[in-house]
Design a protein around this motif. Structure first.
Motif, PDB file in Angstrom:
ATOM      1  N   CYS A 140       0.834  -1.204   0.000  1.00 44.38           N
ATOM      2  CA  CYS A 140       0.000   0.000   0.000  1.00 44.38           C
ATOM      3  C   CYS A 140       0.869   1.254   0.000  1.00 44.38           C
ATOM      4  CB  CYS A 140      -0.923   0.002   1.216  1.00 44.38           C
ATOM      5  SG  CYS A 140      -2.186  -1.301   1.194  1.00 44.38           S
ATOM      6  N   GLN A 141       1.986   1.188   0.700  1.00 48.66           N
ATOM      7  CA  GLN A 141       2.916   2.308   0.736  1.00 48.66           C
ATOM      8  C   GLN A 141       3.531   2.551  -0.640  1.00 48.66           C
ATOM      9  OE1 GLN A 141       6.371   1.744   3.315  1.00 48.66           O
ATOM     10  NE2 GLN A 141       6.251   3.873   3.949  1.00 48.66           N
ATOM     11  N   GLU A 142       3.797   1.470  -1.362  1.00 44.81           N
ATOM     12  CA  GLU A 142       4.320   1.597  -2.730  1.00 44.81           C
ATOM     13  C   GLU A 142       3.291   2.266  -3.643  1.00 44.81           C
ATOM     14  OE1 GLU A 142       5.406  -2.228  -4.180  1.00 44.81           O
ATOM     15  OE2 GLU A 142       6.910  -2.577  -2.627  1.00 44.81           O
ATOM     16  N   ARG A 143       2.045   1.880  -3.498  1.00 41.64           N
ATOM     17  CA  ARG A 143       0.985   2.437  -4.349  1.00 41.64           C
ATOM     18  C   ARG A 143       0.722   3.898  -3.989  1.00 41.64           C
ATOM     19  NH1 ARG A 143      -3.215  -2.547  -3.349  1.00 41.64           N
ATOM     20  NH2 ARG A 143      -2.260  -4.087  -4.745  1.00 41.64           N
ATOM     21  N   ASP A 144       0.453   4.124  -2.719  1.00 44.47           N
ATOM     22  CA  ASP A 144       0.217   5.460  -2.163  1.00 44.47           C
ATOM     23  C   ASP A 144      -0.610   6.357  -3.098  1.00 44.47           C
ATOM     24  OD1 ASP A 144       0.324   7.400  -0.235  1.00 44.47           O
ATOM     25  OD2 ASP A 144       2.379   8.033  -0.675  1.00 44.47           O
ATOM     26  N   PRO A 145      -1.832   5.930  -3.461  1.00 46.75           N
ATOM     27  CA  PRO A 145      -2.617   6.679  -4.456  1.00 46.75           C
ATOM     28  C   PRO A 145      -3.019   8.087  -4.015  1.00 46.75           C
ATOM     29  CG  PRO A 145      -3.964   5.017  -3.382  1.00 46.75           C
ATOM     30  CD  PRO A 145      -2.552   4.762  -2.950  1.00 46.75           C
ATOM     31  N   LYS A 146      -3.097   8.308  -2.705  1.00 49.43           N
ATOM     32  CA  LYS A 146      -3.511   9.631  -2.207  1.00 49.43           C
ATOM     33  C   LYS A 146      -2.340  10.437  -1.640  1.00 49.43           C
ATOM     34  CE  LYS A 146      -7.887   7.495  -0.845  1.00 49.43           C
ATOM     35  NZ  LYS A 146      -8.717   7.083   0.313  1.00 49.43           N
TER      36      LYS A 146
END
Length: 201
Positions: A140-146
């Motif tokens: 999720c940290q890699e994605r970090d969409p927001k």
């Protein structure tokens, strides 16, 4: 002055029955409670599911965490008490949608088992499916969409779930969607395969 419980008179028994609403919509209502870490894919899946249900002739409504916190629950913070009240309120709203015959899809972090139990109890076990959208904190940290994880690293966000505030893995959810090891297409299809039989009239 706020009314006391003694001055409240429910009219639920005089409202149009849920069965009549479901018959008009040609579907069964249900609440699909998607939960997981920020960035796990909850909102993406909820919105994709809503569109797929629409194409299948089903009437659905998404209740998304950020949308709710910017409106109905904008007075709440992220303390344990406020998180509990956030879930209590949205569970009551989801229950109203279900009673109106609407297929309801929620998208909330809902980090504690006790919060999921609160939602289930409020909505009713027969109308409630808890769906864990699973992805590790690292992914999720890699994605970090927001951009939230970057803010967390910079010390700009406190009480962040998965770091300062814990996330409890569910013990027996109705369904697990592993977005770390599935494509979005696979995740949406598995979700749809679970949902459609439960909303068919």
């Amino acid at each position: 002055m706020a009314e006391t419980p003694d001055n409240i008179y429910h009219v639920f028994d005089r409202m149009l029955p849920r069965a009549d609403r479901e018959a008009a919509l040609k579907q069964r209502s249900h609440v699909f409670w998607l939960f997981g870490l920020s960035g796990s894919g909850k909102s993406t899946l909820a919105l994709a599911l809503e569109r797929e249900l629409f194409k299948a002739g089903r009437f659905a409504q998404v209740l998304d965490g950020d949308n709710i916190r910017s409106g109905l629950n904008r007075d709440l913070g992220f303390s344990d008490a406020d998180r509990s009240e956030n879930i209590r309120r949205i569970a009551e709203v989801a229950k109203l949608f279900a009673q109106a015959g609407v297929v309801t899809i929620t998208s909330f972090i809902c980090p504690k088992e006790e919060l999921r139990a609160l939602a289930r109890e409020t909505i009713g076990a027969d109308d409630f499916s808890d769906i864990y959208v699973k992805a590790s904190y690292e992914r999720c940290q890699e994605r970090d969409p927001k951009g939230l994880y970057k803010k967390v690293q910079a010390g700009q966000v406190k009480q962040f779930t998965g770091k300062d505030s814990g996330f409890e893995e569910p013990t027996a959810p109705a369904l697990i969607i592993d977005t770390e090891n599935e494509t979005i297409e696979q995740s949406v299809q598995r979700l749809l395969d679970y949902v459609l039989p439960r909303v068919e009239a």
